[in-house]
Scaffold this active site. Structure first.
Site, PDB file in Angstrom:
ATOM      1  N   GLN A   1       2.973   9.898   1.645  1.00 20.45           N
ATOM      2  CA  GLN A   1       4.276   9.123   1.653  1.00 20.45           C
ATOM      3  C   GLN A   1       4.883   9.774   0.532  1.00 20.45           C
ATOM      4  O   GLN A   1       6.017   9.657   0.334  1.00 20.45           O
ATOM      5  CB  GLN A   1       3.992   7.824   1.710  1.00 20.45           C
ATOM      6  CG  GLN A   1       3.572   7.219   3.057  1.00 20.45           C
ATOM      7  CD  GLN A   1       3.599   5.738   2.693  1.00 20.45           C
ATOM      8  OE1 GLN A   1       2.358   5.071   2.632  1.00 20.45           O
ATOM      9  NE2 GLN A   1       4.446   5.042   3.009  1.00 20.45           N
TER      10      GLN A   1
ATOM     11  N   GLY B   1       0.986  -1.135   0.081  1.00 14.89           N
ATOM     12  CA  GLY B   1       0.040  -0.150   0.035  1.00 14.89           C
ATOM     13  C   GLY B   1       1.113   1.212   0.027  1.00 14.89           C
ATOM     14  O   GLY B   1       1.984   1.226   0.413  1.00 14.89           O
TER      15      GLY B   1
ATOM     16  N   HIS C   1      -3.312   0.582   8.147  1.00 19.33           N
ATOM     17  CA  HIS C   1      -1.949   1.219   8.079  1.00 19.33           C
ATOM     18  C   HIS C   1      -1.950   2.529   7.089  1.00 19.33           C
ATOM     19  O   HIS C   1      -1.310   3.351   7.505  1.00 19.33           O
ATOM     20  CB  HIS C   1      -1.159   0.243   7.615  1.00 19.33           C
ATOM     21  CG  HIS C   1       0.343   0.757   7.455  1.00 19.33           C
ATOM     22  ND1 HIS C   1       1.450   0.012   8.083  1.00 19.33           N
ATOM     23  CD2 HIS C   1       0.859   1.610   6.469  1.00 19.33           C
ATOM     24  CE1 HIS C   1       2.545   0.688   7.853  1.00 19.33           C
ATOM     25  NE2 HIS C   1       2.432   1.484   6.865  1.00 19.33           N
ATOM     26  N   GLU C   2      -2.517   2.221   5.972  1.00 21.82           N
ATOM     27  CA  GLU C   2      -2.529   3.255   4.996  1.00 21.82           C
ATOM     28  C   GLU C   2      -3.395   4.423   5.574  1.00 21.82           C
ATOM     29  O   GLU C   2      -3.086   5.657   4.980  1.00 21.82           O
ATOM     30  CB  GLU C   2      -2.885   3.033   3.792  1.00 21.82           C
ATOM     31  CG  GLU C   2      -1.844   1.799   2.919  1.00 21.82           C
ATOM     32  CD  GLU C   2      -0.453   2.346   2.976  1.00 21.82           C
ATOM     33  OE1 GLU C   2      -0.217   3.459   2.961  1.00 21.82           O
ATOM     34  OE2 GLU C   2       0.424   1.250   3.236  1.00 21.82           O
TER      35      GLU C   2
ATOM     36  N   CYS D   1       7.024  -0.637   6.572  1.00 23.99           N
ATOM     37  CA  CYS D   1       6.530   0.633   5.707  1.00 23.99           C
ATOM     38  C   CYS D   1       7.464   1.255   4.990  1.00 23.99           C
ATOM     39  O   CYS D   1       8.753   1.332   5.505  1.00 23.99           O
ATOM     40  CB  CYS D   1       6.057   1.977   7.103  1.00 23.99           C
ATOM     41  SG  CYS D   1       5.410   3.340   6.368  1.00 23.99           S
ATOM     42  N   LEU D   2       6.994   1.843   3.759  1.00 22.11           N
ATOM     43  CA  LEU D   2       8.183   2.165   2.725  1.00 22.11           C
ATOM     44  C   LEU D   2       8.715   3.373   3.350  1.00 22.11           C
ATOM     45  O   LEU D   2       9.669   3.743   2.895  1.00 22.11           O
ATOM     46  CB  LEU D   2       7.385   2.293   1.491  1.00 22.11           C
ATOM     47  CG  LEU D   2       6.722   1.151   0.853  1.00 22.11           C
ATOM     48  CD1 LEU D   2       6.018   1.483  -0.503  1.00 22.11           C
ATOM     49  CD2 LEU D   2       7.898   0.156   0.441  1.00 22.11           C
TER      50      LEU D   2
ATOM     51  N   HIS E   1      -1.681   6.835   7.836  1.00 17.95           N
ATOM     52  CA  HIS E   1      -0.982   7.778   7.154  1.00 17.95           C
ATOM     53  C   HIS E   1      -1.654   9.147   6.788  1.00 17.95           C
ATOM     54  O   HIS E   1      -1.019  10.174   7.096  1.00 17.95           O
ATOM     55  CB  HIS E   1      -0.530   7.290   5.623  1.00 17.95           C
ATOM     56  CG  HIS E   1       0.852   6.508   5.795  1.00 17.95           C
ATOM     57  ND1 HIS E   1       2.086   6.904   6.313  1.00 17.95           N
ATOM     58  CD2 HIS E   1       1.080   5.185   5.492  1.00 17.95           C
ATOM     59  CE1 HIS E   1       2.943   5.834   6.563  1.00 17.95           C
ATOM     60  NE2 HIS E   1       2.394   4.901   5.887  1.00 17.95           N
TER      61      HIS E   1
END
Length: 161
Positions: free
Chosen positions: A51, A46, A130-131, A88-89, A134
């Protein structure tokens, strides 16, 4: 479509609250395309707009070869509990265990402005949570009980014996 630079922990934009999308136009659909291309290029599950430096409530999630494009997503129901590893990226090289609902229902607009309702279990539920976090400036490390470098799997395997 274009690859975007992924912002990393310490970048103040990751801690800001994203603004609601009031009009779905070419900029938003291009953002969806760019998020998808960027996420896939790095093997992510995701990616949220903050991000890549865009403070809009836009997220993409891809699980089991199904792509979810979510504009103004809202989690409307949760059920159960899971305690799994997340990464996480925007927090490279680390992962941690996080309590999340085992099942979620989420409502969002699609790229055509139509309201969609999705339900997800396990990995998909984690990804939705999670997304969407953000979008409110929350990173998984804020919720994780344990955060360590990528070798955390080996440590847990040793602890389980």
């Amino acid at each position: 479509m274009a690859l975007r630079n992924i912002r990393e922990e310490g970048d103040p934009i990751l801690r800001k609250t994203s603004r609601e999308v009031t009009e779905i136009n070419d900029r938003i659909t291009d953002l969806l395309d760019d998020l998808t291309e960027t996420m896939r290029s790095v093997g992510g599950v995701g990616l949220a707009a903050p991000q890549v430096g865009v403070l809009r409530r836009v997220v993409v999630v891809e699980v089991d070869d199904r792509l979810y494009e979510l504009i103004n997503p809202v989690i409307t129901e949760t059920e159960g509990d899971q305690y799994e590893l997340e990464a996480c990226l925007s927090v490279p090289g680390k992962q941690g265990r996080v309590h999340r609902p085992a099942h979620v229902k989420i409502e969002a607009l699609d790229r055509n402005g139509e309201k969609q309702v999705y339900e997800g279990d396990e990995l998909l539920a984690r990804a939705f949570c999670h997304e969407t976090d953000h979008l409110d400036g929350i990173l998984y490390i804020d919720k994780a009980e344990l955060v360590d470098y990528d070798d955390i799997d080996e440590e847990y395997e040793e602890d389980d014996n």
